[in-house]
Enzyme design. Structure first.
Site, PDB file in Angstrom:
ATOM      1  N   SER A 121      41.934  38.773  38.765  1.00 43.35           N
ATOM      2  CA  SER A 121      40.522  38.965  38.408  1.00 43.35           C
ATOM      3  C   SER A 121      40.177  38.269  37.101  1.00 43.35           C
ATOM      4  O   SER A 121      39.002  38.156  36.766  1.00 43.35           O
ATOM      5  CB  SER A 121      40.235  40.453  38.203  1.00 43.35           C
ATOM      6  OG  SER A 121      40.491  41.169  39.364  1.00 43.35           O
ATOM      7  N   HIS A 142      39.878  34.143  44.442  1.00 41.97           N
ATOM      8  CA  HIS A 142      39.503  35.482  43.977  1.00 41.97           C
ATOM      9  C   HIS A 142      38.554  36.158  44.962  1.00 41.97           C
ATOM     10  O   HIS A 142      37.344  35.890  44.962  1.00 41.97           O
ATOM     11  CB  HIS A 142      38.884  35.377  42.568  1.00 41.97           C
ATOM     12  CG  HIS A 142      38.511  36.706  41.991  1.00 41.97           C
ATOM     13  ND1 HIS A 142      37.372  36.902  41.246  1.00 41.97           N
ATOM     14  CD2 HIS A 142      39.109  37.910  42.071  1.00 41.97           C
ATOM     15  CE1 HIS A 142      37.304  38.170  40.885  1.00 41.97           C
ATOM     16  NE2 HIS A 142      38.344  38.797  41.369  1.00 41.97           N
ATOM     17  N   GLU A 154      35.675  33.461  44.865  1.00 41.74           N
ATOM     18  CA  GLU A 154      35.644  32.466  43.784  1.00 41.74           C
ATOM     19  C   GLU A 154      36.886  31.581  43.896  1.00 41.74           C
ATOM     20  O   GLU A 154      37.992  32.098  44.034  1.00 41.74           O
ATOM     21  CB  GLU A 154      35.696  33.160  42.406  1.00 41.74           C
ATOM     22  CG  GLU A 154      34.379  33.709  41.927  1.00 41.74           C
ATOM     23  CD  GLU A 154      34.495  34.349  40.537  1.00 41.74           C
ATOM     24  OE1 GLU A 154      33.751  33.943  39.643  1.00 41.74           O
ATOM     25  OE2 GLU A 154      35.335  35.257  40.361  1.00 41.74           O
ATOM     26  N   ASN A 192      33.430  38.437  37.137  1.00 42.20           N
ATOM     27  CA  ASN A 192      33.897  39.502  36.232  1.00 42.20           C
ATOM     28  C   ASN A 192      33.530  39.259  34.781  1.00 42.20           C
ATOM     29  O   ASN A 192      33.466  40.204  33.995  1.00 42.20           O
ATOM     30  CB  ASN A 192      35.408  39.700  36.384  1.00 42.20           C
ATOM     31  CG  ASN A 192      35.726  40.421  37.679  1.00 42.20           C
ATOM     32  OD1 ASN A 192      34.901  41.167  38.192  1.00 42.20           O
ATOM     33  ND2 ASN A 192      36.897  40.181  38.224  1.00 42.20           N
TER      34      ASN A 192
HETATM   35  P1  NAD Z   1      46.391  47.937  43.402  1.00 39.89           P
HETATM   36  O1  NAD Z   1      46.909  48.718  42.268  1.00 39.89           O
HETATM   37  O2  NAD Z   1      45.619  48.630  44.480  1.00 39.89           O
HETATM   38  O3  NAD Z   1      47.598  47.160  44.134  1.00 39.89           O
HETATM   39  C1  NAD Z   1      48.550  46.391  43.472  1.00 39.89           C
HETATM   40  C2  NAD Z   1      49.799  46.359  44.333  1.00 39.89           C
HETATM   41  O4  NAD Z   1      50.723  45.422  43.755  1.00 39.89           O
HETATM   42  C3  NAD Z   1      50.518  47.718  44.381  1.00 39.89           C
HETATM   43  O5  NAD Z   1      50.695  48.106  45.731  1.00 39.89           O
HETATM   44  C4  NAD Z   1      51.821  47.442  43.672  1.00 39.89           C
HETATM   45  O6  NAD Z   1      52.922  48.195  44.179  1.00 39.89           O
HETATM   46  C5  NAD Z   1      51.998  45.949  43.950  1.00 39.89           C
HETATM   47  N1  NAD Z   1      52.974  45.314  43.094  1.00 39.89           N
HETATM   48  C6  NAD Z   1      53.218  45.526  41.777  1.00 39.89           C
HETATM   49  N2  NAD Z   1      54.259  44.763  41.367  1.00 39.89           N
HETATM   50  C7  NAD Z   1      54.687  44.068  42.455  1.00 39.89           C
HETATM   51  C8  NAD Z   1      55.739  43.152  42.666  1.00 39.89           C
HETATM   52  N3  NAD Z   1      56.575  42.805  41.690  1.00 39.89           N
HETATM   53  N4  NAD Z   1      55.899  42.640  43.905  1.00 39.89           N
HETATM   54  C9  NAD Z   1      55.082  42.997  44.921  1.00 39.89           C
HETATM   55  N5  NAD Z   1      54.063  43.870  44.775  1.00 39.89           N
HETATM   56  C10 NAD Z   1      53.865  44.400  43.561  1.00 39.89           C
HETATM   57  O7  NAD Z   1      45.549  46.750  42.762  1.00 39.89           O
HETATM   58  P2  NAD Z   1      44.386  45.873  43.436  1.00 39.89           P
HETATM   59  O8  NAD Z   1      43.084  46.464  43.076  1.00 39.89           O
HETATM   60  O9  NAD Z   1      44.726  45.612  44.880  1.00 39.89           O
HETATM   61  O10 NAD Z   1      44.519  44.524  42.591  1.00 39.89           O
HETATM   62  C11 NAD Z   1      45.432  43.513  42.941  1.00 39.89           C
HETATM   63  C12 NAD Z   1      44.972  42.196  42.348  1.00 39.89           C
HETATM   64  O11 NAD Z   1      43.671  41.885  42.852  1.00 39.89           O
HETATM   65  C13 NAD Z   1      44.848  42.210  40.822  1.00 39.89           C
HETATM   66  O12 NAD Z   1      45.193  40.925  40.323  1.00 39.89           O
HETATM   67  C14 NAD Z   1      43.381  42.504  40.612  1.00 39.89           C
HETATM   68  O13 NAD Z   1      42.897  42.036  39.384  1.00 39.89           O
HETATM   69  C15 NAD Z   1      42.769  41.716  41.758  1.00 39.89           C
HETATM   70  N6  NAD Z   1      41.432  42.142  42.186  1.00 39.89           N
HETATM   71  C16 NAD Z   1      41.097  43.473  42.175  1.00 39.89           C
HETATM   72  C17 NAD Z   1      39.805  43.843  42.559  1.00 39.89           C
HETATM   73  C18 NAD Z   1      39.398  45.299  42.573  1.00 39.89           C
HETATM   74  O14 NAD Z   1      38.191  45.577  42.657  1.00 39.89           O
HETATM   75  N7  NAD Z   1      40.319  46.240  42.492  1.00 39.89           N
HETATM   76  C19 NAD Z   1      38.883  42.877  42.982  1.00 39.89           C
HETATM   77  C20 NAD Z   1      39.271  41.541  43.000  1.00 39.89           C
HETATM   78  C21 NAD Z   1      40.552  41.183  42.590  1.00 39.89           C
END
Ligand code: NAD
Length: 293
Positions: A121, A142, A154, A192
């Protein structure tokens, strides 16, 4: 080297990884889903099935499409299991150290032509690319949350991203039926950079006692026609993700206007991360969201 994308590897089966897996599988791609443990991977695959089940109930897809798409989603027990993927989307926790470790471990297992996309993000694409063996085949992809419902993706080039990588990513997103916008590689990109300071300001408004959770969300829903109030949206995004993005903006742009609100820090320290832990600015444990302040 051919850049035809057929199979997608997804690292991180959290809310974004699952959503991206669903979108890719419905568009006809094979998908391999990885996370830190067999339990999390299994929960991820089951979660994709459940999300698609809800999409069937809402009439967004039919049962046959769900079945066919689900058959294309497989568990990847390790990063080594992603060796036959043409595009890997890193969607793990928003923490630069975690992402760097994943990327370093991932590269030796990949085909030479494979592209790596990151769903970060906020973190610099150029910096993440620099730890890989293929910065020219590395790009920010993204997706918005929830990935199946949000139209925008994005695309962010790092300094070394080649045009053919950008073109391949663009075609991939078009095949998903989504629309791209292109951002330069600066902290938090476009969406963001604008959205998170607004959410952080809403938390300051709460922190300073200008309004309650309900007053702030009602104000922005009815007064600015936002579909969700900013605190409701923060819970939906995840307060840890919100805080990480603000920290990246604060450190990356060195401007005090991006200072994360101390109340946001406190909620994250409490483990009240929003919907995913059933408590944030609202308490979701009874089924009906109840403001926590
Ligand atoms: P989340 O906490 O729901 O999921 C993250 C996952 O990554 C977890 O299941 C965790 O176990 C896993 N993980 C951690 N370390 C790991 C590793 N070494 N190997 C494999 N898996 C691993 O988080 P999310 O909201 O899904 O966010 C994930 C990414 O997407 C981040 O970079 C976040 O910034 C981005 N993102 C989030 C949003 C949102 O609204 N939440 C929107 C767009 C982008």
């Amino acid at each position: 080297m051919s850049l035809e994308i057929r199979k997608i590897g997804i690292v991180g089966a959290g809310q974004m990884g699952k959503g991206i897996a669903q979108v890719c599988a419905l568009a006809g791609y094979d998908v391999a889903l990885n996370d830190v443990s067999p339990e999390k991977i299994a929960a991820g695959v089951d979660g994709v099935g459940a999300m698609m089940g809800r999409a069937v109930e809402r009439g967004q897809i039919d049962a046959a499409a769900r079945k066919a798409a689900l058959a294309r989603v497989s568990p990847a027990p390790s990063l080594q299991a992603l060796g036959d993927c043409d595009l890997i989307i890193e969607a793990a926790t928003e923490n630069e150290e975690i992402k760097r470790t994943i990327l370093v471990d991932l590269c030796p297992t990949l085909k030479p032509g494979a592209i790596i996309g990151t769903n970060t993000s906020s973190i610099s694409i150029t910096r993440l690319a620099s730890v890989t063996d293929r910065p020219e085949r590395f790009i920010g992809v993204h997706f918005m949350n929830p990935a199946p419902r949000m139209q925008l993706v994005e695309l962010i080039r790092g300094i070394a991203t080649e045009d053919k990588t950008f073109e391949a990513a663009k075609q991939f997103i078009a095949k998903l039926g989504k629309t791209i916008t292109v951002s330069e590689d600066f902290p938090a990109f476009i969406v963001n950079r604008i959205l998170l300071p607004m959410i952080n300001e809403a938390v300051y408004t709460l922190y300073e006692g200008v309004g309650s959770v309900e007053a702030i969300d009602t104000a922005m829903r009815l007064g600015a026609n936002h579909p969700m109030g900013p605190l409701q949206l923060a819970d939906f995004i995840g307060l840890d993700v919100c805080l990480s993005v603000m920290q990246v903006l604060h450190e990356g742009l060195a401007d005090s206007k991006y200072r994360p609100c101390p109340l946001l820090v406190k909620y994250v320290e409490a483990g009240w991360l929003g919907r995913k832990t059933e408590r944030g600015f609202y308490d979701y444990r009874s089924g009906t969201p109840v403001p926590t302040r």
